[in-house]
Design a protein around this motif. Structure first.
Motif, PDB file in Angstrom:
ATOM      1  N   GLU A 208     -12.409  -1.961   2.193  1.00 11.14           N
ATOM      2  CA  GLU A 208     -13.135  -1.234   3.256  1.00 11.14           C
ATOM      3  C   GLU A 208     -12.776  -1.737   4.650  1.00 11.14           C
ATOM      4  OE1 GLU A 208     -14.780   1.388   2.435  1.00 11.14           O
ATOM      5  OE2 GLU A 208     -14.422   0.916   0.319  1.00 11.14           O
ATOM      6  N   SER A 209     -11.981  -2.794   4.744  1.00 13.59           N
ATOM      7  CA  SER A 209     -11.615  -3.298   6.083  1.00 13.59           C
ATOM      8  C   SER A 209     -10.109  -3.126   6.306  1.00 13.59           C
ATOM      9  CB  SER A 209     -12.064  -4.749   6.246  1.00 13.59           C
ATOM     10  OG  SER A 209     -11.711  -5.522   5.105  1.00 13.59           O
ATOM     11  N   PHE A 210      -9.319  -4.125   5.953  1.00  8.40           N
ATOM     12  CA  PHE A 210      -7.878  -4.067   6.241  1.00  8.40           C
ATOM     13  C   PHE A 210      -7.206  -2.799   5.700  1.00  8.40           C
ATOM     14  CE2 PHE A 210      -3.415  -5.130   5.279  1.00  8.40           C
ATOM     15  CZ  PHE A 210      -2.993  -5.588   6.525  1.00  8.40           C
ATOM     16  N   PHE A 211      -7.597  -2.395   4.469  1.00 14.31           N
ATOM     17  CA  PHE A 211      -6.910  -1.255   3.850  1.00 14.31           C
ATOM     18  C   PHE A 211      -7.556   0.098   4.148  1.00 14.31           C
ATOM     19  CE2 PHE A 211      -5.702  -4.880   1.162  1.00 14.31           C
ATOM     20  CZ  PHE A 211      -4.335  -4.760   1.247  1.00 14.31           C
ATOM     21  N   SER A 212      -8.670   0.097   4.899  1.00 14.06           N
ATOM     22  CA  SER A 212      -9.434   1.343   5.048  1.00 14.06           C
ATOM     23  C   SER A 212      -8.629   2.459   5.726  1.00 14.06           C
ATOM     24  CB  SER A 212     -10.725   1.076   5.808  1.00 14.06           C
ATOM     25  OG  SER A 212     -10.402   0.639   7.102  1.00 14.06           O
ATOM     26  N   ASP A 213      -7.699   2.106   6.609  1.00 15.47           N
ATOM     27  CA  ASP A 213      -6.944   3.167   7.297  1.00 15.47           C
ATOM     28  C   ASP A 213      -5.518   3.311   6.749  1.00 15.47           C
ATOM     29  OD1 ASP A 213      -5.934   0.803   8.167  1.00 15.47           O
ATOM     30  OD2 ASP A 213      -5.926   1.301  10.302  1.00 15.47           O
ATOM     31  N   VAL A 214      -5.244   2.650   5.635  1.00 16.41           N
ATOM     32  CA  VAL A 214      -3.873   2.704   5.101  1.00 16.41           C
ATOM     33  C   VAL A 214      -3.676   4.016   4.325  1.00 16.41           C
ATOM     34  CG1 VAL A 214      -2.270   1.631   3.456  1.00 16.41           C
ATOM     35  CG2 VAL A 214      -3.612   0.200   5.005  1.00 16.41           C
ATOM     36  N   ASP A 215      -2.650   4.778   4.728  1.00  9.35           N
ATOM     37  CA  ASP A 215      -2.361   6.040   4.030  1.00  9.35           C
ATOM     38  C   ASP A 215      -1.373   5.834   2.894  1.00  9.35           C
ATOM     39  OD1 ASP A 215      -3.791   7.987   5.817  1.00  9.35           O
ATOM     40  OD2 ASP A 215      -2.505   6.998   7.297  1.00  9.35           O
ATOM     41  N   TYR A 216      -0.398   4.957   3.104  1.00  7.70           N
ATOM     42  CA  TYR A 216       0.645   4.739   2.104  1.00  7.70           C
ATOM     43  C   TYR A 216       0.955   3.256   1.974  1.00  7.70           C
ATOM     44  CZ  TYR A 216       1.429   9.554   3.588  1.00  7.70           C
ATOM     45  OH  TYR A 216       1.260  10.860   3.925  1.00  7.70           O
ATOM     46  N   ILE A 217       1.252   2.851   0.750  1.00  9.47           N
ATOM     47  CA  ILE A 217       1.718   1.476   0.535  1.00  9.47           C
ATOM     48  C   ILE A 217       3.168   1.557   0.068  1.00  9.47           C
ATOM     49  CG2 ILE A 217       1.453  -0.630  -0.847  1.00  9.47           C
ATOM     50  CD1 ILE A 217      -1.264  -0.582  -0.146  1.00  9.47           C
ATOM     51  N   VAL A 218       4.013   0.752   0.668  1.00 13.07           N
ATOM     52  CA  VAL A 218       5.412   0.726   0.223  1.00 13.07           C
ATOM     53  C   VAL A 218       5.680  -0.644  -0.397  1.00 13.07           C
ATOM     54  CG1 VAL A 218       7.825   0.879   0.926  1.00 13.07           C
ATOM     55  CG2 VAL A 218       6.130   2.311   2.047  1.00 13.07           C
ATOM     56  N   ILE A 219       6.156  -0.635  -1.631  1.00 12.59           N
ATOM     57  CA  ILE A 219       6.507  -1.893  -2.293  1.00 12.59           C
ATOM     58  C   ILE A 219       8.019  -1.928  -2.432  1.00 12.59           C
ATOM     59  CG2 ILE A 219       6.228  -3.293  -4.389  1.00 12.59           C
ATOM     60  CD1 ILE A 219       3.539  -1.894  -4.838  1.00 12.59           C
ATOM     61  N   SER A 220       8.666  -2.720  -1.568  1.00 10.76           N
ATOM     62  CA  SER A 220      10.137  -2.820  -1.661  1.00 10.76           C
ATOM     63  C   SER A 220      10.452  -4.037  -2.507  1.00 10.76           C
ATOM     64  CB  SER A 220      10.756  -2.997  -0.279  1.00 10.76           C
ATOM     65  OG  SER A 220      10.355  -1.992   0.586  1.00 10.76           O
ATOM     66  N   ASP A 221      10.100  -3.980  -3.773  1.00 11.75           N
ATOM     67  CA  ASP A 221      10.315  -5.148  -4.633  1.00 11.75           C
ATOM     68  C   ASP A 221      10.859  -4.686  -5.977  1.00 11.75           C
ATOM     69  OD1 ASP A 221      10.313  -7.715  -5.572  1.00 11.75           O
ATOM     70  OD2 ASP A 221       8.184  -7.736  -6.086  1.00 11.75           O
ATOM     71  N   ASN A 222      11.843  -3.817  -5.889  1.00 11.85           N
ATOM     72  CA  ASN A 222      12.471  -3.372  -7.119  1.00 11.85           C
ATOM     73  C   ASN A 222      13.911  -2.997  -6.804  1.00 11.85           C
ATOM     74  OD1 ASN A 222      12.626  -2.615  -9.865  1.00 11.85           O
ATOM     75  ND2 ASN A 222      10.454  -2.102  -9.785  1.00 11.85           N
ATOM     76  N   VAL A 223      14.648  -2.669  -7.822  1.00 11.11           N
ATOM     77  CA  VAL A 223      16.063  -2.364  -7.582  1.00 11.11           C
ATOM     78  C   VAL A 223      16.357  -0.893  -7.867  1.00 11.11           C
ATOM     79  CG1 VAL A 223      16.994  -4.660  -7.979  1.00 11.11           C
ATOM     80  CG2 VAL A 223      16.513  -3.201  -9.938  1.00 11.11           C
ATOM     81  N   TRP A 224      17.431  -0.404  -7.261  1.00 11.04           N
ATOM     82  CA  TRP A 224      17.855   0.958  -7.569  1.00 11.04           C
ATOM     83  C   TRP A 224      18.575   0.947  -8.919  1.00 11.04           C
ATOM     84  CZ3 TRP A 224      20.429   2.870  -2.325  1.00 11.04           C
ATOM     85  CH2 TRP A 224      19.430   2.936  -1.343  1.00 11.04           C
ATOM     86  N   VAL A 225      18.516   2.077  -9.625  1.00  6.88           N
ATOM     87  CA  VAL A 225      19.166   2.144 -10.941  1.00  6.88           C
ATOM     88  C   VAL A 225      20.672   2.261 -10.769  1.00  6.88           C
ATOM     89  CG1 VAL A 225      18.983   3.250 -13.186  1.00  6.88           C
ATOM     90  CG2 VAL A 225      17.273   3.714 -11.445  1.00  6.88           C
ATOM     91  N   SER A 226      21.071   2.939  -9.709  1.00 11.25           N
ATOM     92  CA  SER A 226      22.494   3.088  -9.428  1.00 11.25           C
ATOM     93  C   SER A 226      22.618   2.948  -7.912  1.00 11.25           C
ATOM     94  CB  SER A 226      22.976   4.464  -9.890  1.00 11.25           C
ATOM     95  OG  SER A 226      22.358   5.465  -9.100  1.00 11.25           O
ATOM     96  N   ARG A 227      23.685   3.477  -7.343  1.00 14.78           N
ATOM     97  CA  ARG A 227      23.793   3.370  -5.882  1.00 14.78           C
ATOM     98  C   ARG A 227      22.993   4.458  -5.173  1.00 14.78           C
ATOM     99  NH1 ARG A 227      28.918   1.802  -7.463  1.00 14.78           N
ATOM    100  NH2 ARG A 227      29.047  -0.453  -7.362  1.00 14.78           N
ATOM    101  N   ARG A 228      22.372   5.331  -5.949  1.00 11.57           N
ATOM    102  CA  ARG A 228      21.538   6.381  -5.343  1.00 11.57           C
ATOM    103  C   ARG A 228      20.153   5.827  -5.046  1.00 11.57           C
ATOM    104  NH1 ARG A 228      22.966  11.727  -8.916  1.00 11.57           N
ATOM    105  NH2 ARG A 228      25.211  11.483  -8.744  1.00 11.57           N
TER     106      ARG A 228
END
Ligand SMILES: CC(C)C[C@H](NC(=O)CN)C(=O)O
Length: 451
Positions: A208-228
């Protein structure tokens, strides 16, 4: 490194195309951004080198000071760019020794907010798993080294590079006086590699505080399957097991004592061998029964995924996959459980020979879980199975099985508006990127022909 940064820029530009902000993903924005990135490439790589050199190994409480040091470095960089930072306390952890220690805090940060823009919260972590040259590294893991155009260093991909890419993207926007198309928040932790202790509770507390106005969360902690470019819409869960077999109260010489008593290592090898067969099938009774059945709709999704089996085989040095088809391989990696044996503590593992019989050994393995498996059920099934195998051996040694982590699997709905927007954003960002490259090429051809 440039790939991560590009992905971050693509997401920012993609988000801008759906926001009402005056900034757009046109080449007018891209041109100076890419010029700035190009001109500061060495600086960015040097900074990544400094981050990699910090041995922020979260599996060893003695190294948590390094985890905290890197969190401080991250906070300082955010503050230098005008961001506000807070270190949120996430409690304590009781160590095996019985000592209770404070966990590294979680870094929460935000930048000045414009109510007309959507708010993107970037998740990342700056801790790593242990790494030693003897583990098979070709280069020193904590010394970022370039080999054939690739950068090698512990955490370079997971997850220091992507976190830095986001910070460098903000830096590039600010330095080129471009307006960021979104409001940005960051949540950066230092305990991800050991199961994110305290993080879930913190996100609940701050809903209800820090995340209350967050519309999207991006987690850049994974790998692409190919170069796409790829969007991750699920990850498998994990439970980590320790199987301890204890024998006599001292290590013994095999020439003097070998043959007259049941060695803990033989028990352990038998226990580990009872877990999985040569085809990769997990042999723990009941474990595979919970797996969600494959629907025709889901099966079809795999057909269009770009994954070149022969190319991957060559690149990874794998000469045979356990599955015969691309779809089979991807499903084994993503939608079915797997069991991996990681190591044996207490066993001799240095080069050369040693004839000692270890008095106590701890086997380590983990199970990646998928919907609808429950970590608590998996834990019970594995413990019962190991106990049964051990009992059958009639060993005089003692067995203890413990677990850590217990992360649940998750899978998101691909039709959710956020994924639809994510797909559009990546496509829009990519289109803009390609257009800019073509314009740049045309300009350089024009300049060289008119010289
Ligand atoms: C809970 C696991 C130990 C965490 C670890 N996470 C990552 O690798 C994320 N990039 C994992 O082994 O999955």
């Amino acid at each position: 490194m440039a790939g991560f940064l590009l992905a971050a820029i693509m997401i920012l530009l993609g988000s801008s195309s759906s926001s009402s902000s005056s900034s757009s993903g046109s080449s007018a924005v891209l041109e100076p951004l890419f010029q700035y990135i190009h001109g500061h490439q060495n600086e960015f790589v040097q900074r990544l080198g400094e981050w990699v050199a910090i041995q922020s190994d979260s599996s060893d409480p003695a190294m948590w000071r390094e985890v905290k040091r890197l969190l401080n470095v991250t906070a300082q960089k955010i503050q230098e760019m005008g961001g506000r930072v807070e270190f949120a306390d996430v409690g304590t952890q009781q160590l095996a020794s019985g000592e209770t220690v404070a966990l590294p805090p979680v870094l929460l940060a935000d930048f000045e907010r414009d109510a007309r823009k959507p708010t993107l919260c970037i998740y990342g972590h700056v801790d790593v798993q242990p790494a030693k040259k003897e583990d098979g590294w070709v280069t020193d893991p904590y010394n970022l080294t370039e080999v054939n155009g690739n950068l090698y260093g512990r955490g370079a991909t997971d997850n220091k590079g992507p976190v830095l890419a986001w910070l460098h993207a903000v830096e590039a926007y600010q330095a080129t006086k471009q307006e960021l198309p979104v409001n940005l928040k960051f949540i950066i932790e230092g305990m991800e590699e050991t199961g994110s202790d305290g993080l879930e509770e913190l996100t609940r507390q701050r809903n209800e505080s820090f995340f209350s106005d967050v519309d999207y969360i991006v987690i850049s902690d994974n790998v692409w399957v190919s170069r796409r470019p790829a969007l991750t819409y699920g990850t498998r869960g994990s439970t980590y097991f320790f199987v301890e077999v204890k024998g006599v109260n001292q290590d013994l010489h095999s020439g003097v004592w070998g043959g007259c008593y049941q060695e803990p290592m033989s028990d352990l090898i038998a226990l580990l061998d009872s877990l999985i067969d040569h085809s990769g099938k997990i042999l723990v009774p009941g474990l595979n029964e919970a797996v969600a059945p494959l629907t025709e709709e889901e099966r079809k999704l795999y057909e269009n995924i770009h994954f070149d089996v022969e190319e991957v085989k060559k690149e990874m040095g794998i000469n045979h996959f356990l599955q015969d088809t691309k779809e089979g391989i991807l499903m084994a990696r993503w939608r079915y459980p797997s069991l991996s044996i990681h190591g044996i503590e207490g066993a001799f593992s240095d080069p050369g020979s040693k004839t000692v019989i270890p008095r106590r050994v701890i086997g380590k393995f983990s199970i990646r879980q998928v919907p609808n498996m429950e970590p608590a059920v998996v834990e019970r099934q594995v413990k019962e199975h190991l106990q049964q195998v051990f009992t059958k051996r009639k060993s005089p040694n003692s067995l203890a099985v413990t677990t850590t982590v217990g992360a649940k699997p998750w899978v998101a709905d691909l039709k959710d508006p956020q994924y639809v927007a994510g797909r559009k954003a990546v496509k829009a960002g990519l289109r803009n990127f390609i257009v800019t490259i073509i314009i740049n090429l045309l300009i350089s051809v024009f300049i060289s022909t008119t010289k």
